[in-house]
Design an enzyme around this catalytic site. Structure first.
Site, PDB file in Angstrom:
ATOM      1  N   ASP A 241      -5.994   0.516   0.313  1.00 32.54           N
ATOM      2  CA  ASP A 241      -6.272   0.744   1.879  1.00 32.54           C
ATOM      3  C   ASP A 241      -7.685   0.252   2.106  1.00 32.54           C
ATOM      4  O   ASP A 241      -8.418  -0.364   1.331  1.00 32.54           O
ATOM      5  CB  ASP A 241      -6.170   2.077   2.436  1.00 32.54           C
ATOM      6  CG  ASP A 241      -7.038   3.119   1.897  1.00 32.54           C
ATOM      7  OD1 ASP A 241      -8.159   2.853   1.669  1.00 32.54           O
ATOM      8  OD2 ASP A 241      -6.593   4.278   1.763  1.00 32.54           O
TER       9      ASP A 241
ATOM     10  N   LYS B 114       0.821  -1.180   0.134  1.00 33.19           N
ATOM     11  CA  LYS B 114       0.061  -0.075  -0.060  1.00 33.19           C
ATOM     12  C   LYS B 114       0.654   1.339  -0.146  1.00 33.19           C
ATOM     13  O   LYS B 114       0.654   2.116  -0.665  1.00 33.19           O
ATOM     14  CB  LYS B 114      -0.862  -0.011   1.147  1.00 33.19           C
ATOM     15  CG  LYS B 114      -1.936   0.999   0.941  1.00 33.19           C
ATOM     16  CD  LYS B 114      -1.399   2.232   1.888  1.00 33.19           C
ATOM     17  CE  LYS B 114      -2.644   3.300   1.883  1.00 33.19           C
ATOM     18  NZ  LYS B 114      -2.151   4.302   2.736  1.00 33.19           N
TER      19      LYS B 114
END
Length: 300
Positions: free
Chosen positions: A231, A212
């Site tokens: 996310d 991420k």
DNA sequence: CAGGCG
DNA sequence: CCTGG
């Protein structure tokens, strides 16, 4: 000083600075103030004009802002290319003029290492504390600002001093990565010549950088508009609006299972098939949309 | 309980 | 696992 916006190049400063991609801008009655590349900038928008004041040269600042705010992106073309359904379309309507920002790679790297498993106010506090302790003081229009610390300033920091900026367990990642960047000062520059996947691998080799965080950095600091950072919020959007199924849950508690690496890759490749090469722009519109929607729900 | 990582 | 909103 002012910067004229081309009417064919829609831009919305509020959406661009509020959507969660940058952590060092603050709005104080109509004017945004921030420290970027060591300079203080105060900026506001009046329709097709950006008004700004800076402690640096105005001409340089105007050029800087054009680049920083990605005014070179053909936003109408990009938005029409990702405008695939009614949900992303409503995000495009609501936040029309939201642009990605070209961030400084070093600052972006450290900021997103600090941004894991936490919320935006806490992230902003951390970055501010880091800058107060390890950056330089700059006074502009009778107000004191702090520049973002250089690699060697963080590399030479004491672990407990980093922790006292509210970093918690992330302090050791910041320290380790700062030491690596200090030891190879050209690493981030060399990263600029890499394609997305190679760049991503390079970033993943740094402490505190997972999928991420790596995707945020490739998108926000290395012009990789195909990057699609996932996310918990983007994951929810993908399941609710596109996959039309429940997020994997634990049977007993009903709590969502953590996002695995293979699930991340599946969602990412779905986004590429669906949105195309500007998936990163879609991500930011979707992300901001669900965050706004959720905050409305919370406050009634 | 939150905008993951080792 | 750190920490704070």
């Amino acid at each position: 000083m002012e910067l004229k916006l081309d009417e064919t190049r829609p831009f919305n400063l509020d959406h661009t600075l509020s959507c969660g991609q940058v952590f060092r801008w603050e709005k104080i009655d109509r004017w945004w103030e921030g420290v970027v590349e060591g300079n203080v900038i105060r900026i506001t928008q009046e329709r097709d004009r950006l008004l700004f004041r800076t402690n640096h040269s105005a001409e340089d600042c105007a050029e800087f802002l054009k680049n920083y705010l990605r005014l070179d992106d053909d936003l109408p073309m990009i938005l029409s290319s990702i405008d695939k359904d009614s949900w992303v379309n409503s995000a495009i309507q609501k936040f029309h003029g939201l642009r990605l920002i070209r961030q400084n790679p070093w600052e972006c790297l450290i900021s997103y290492i600090c941004a894991t498993n936490t919320n935006i106010p806490a992230i902003k506090n951390r970055i501010l504390e880091l800058s107060k302790r390890f950056g330089d003081e700059v006074t502009f229009e009778d107000k004191v600002f702090y520049t973002f610390p250089e690699p060697q300033e963080l590399a030479e920091a004491d672990l407990d001093e980093l922790k006292s900026c509210g970093l918690g367990y992330r302090a050791k990642y910041v320290l380790k990565t700062a030491k690596k960047i200090k030891a190879s000062p050209d690493l981030l520059k060399a990263f600029k010549s890499l394609e997305y996947e190679e760049l991503r691998k390079g970033l993943l080799s740094l402490a505190g950088v997972g999928p991420k965080v790596a995707d945020c950095i490739t998108l926000f600091a290395f012009d990789k508009l195909e990057a699609f950072p996932i996310d918990v919020w983007v994951r929810r959007v993908m399941y609710q609006r596109y996959l039309k199924k429940e997020i994997p849950q634990y049977p007993k508690t009903g709590r969502a299972k953590p996002l695995t690496g293979s699930e991340y890759d599946e969602l990412r490749s779905f986004a590429w098939r669906y949105f195309g090469k500007y998936a990163g722009y879609a991500q930011q519109y979707l992300f901001y949309h669900i965050r706004i929607e959720e905050s409305r729900r919370m406050s009634g």
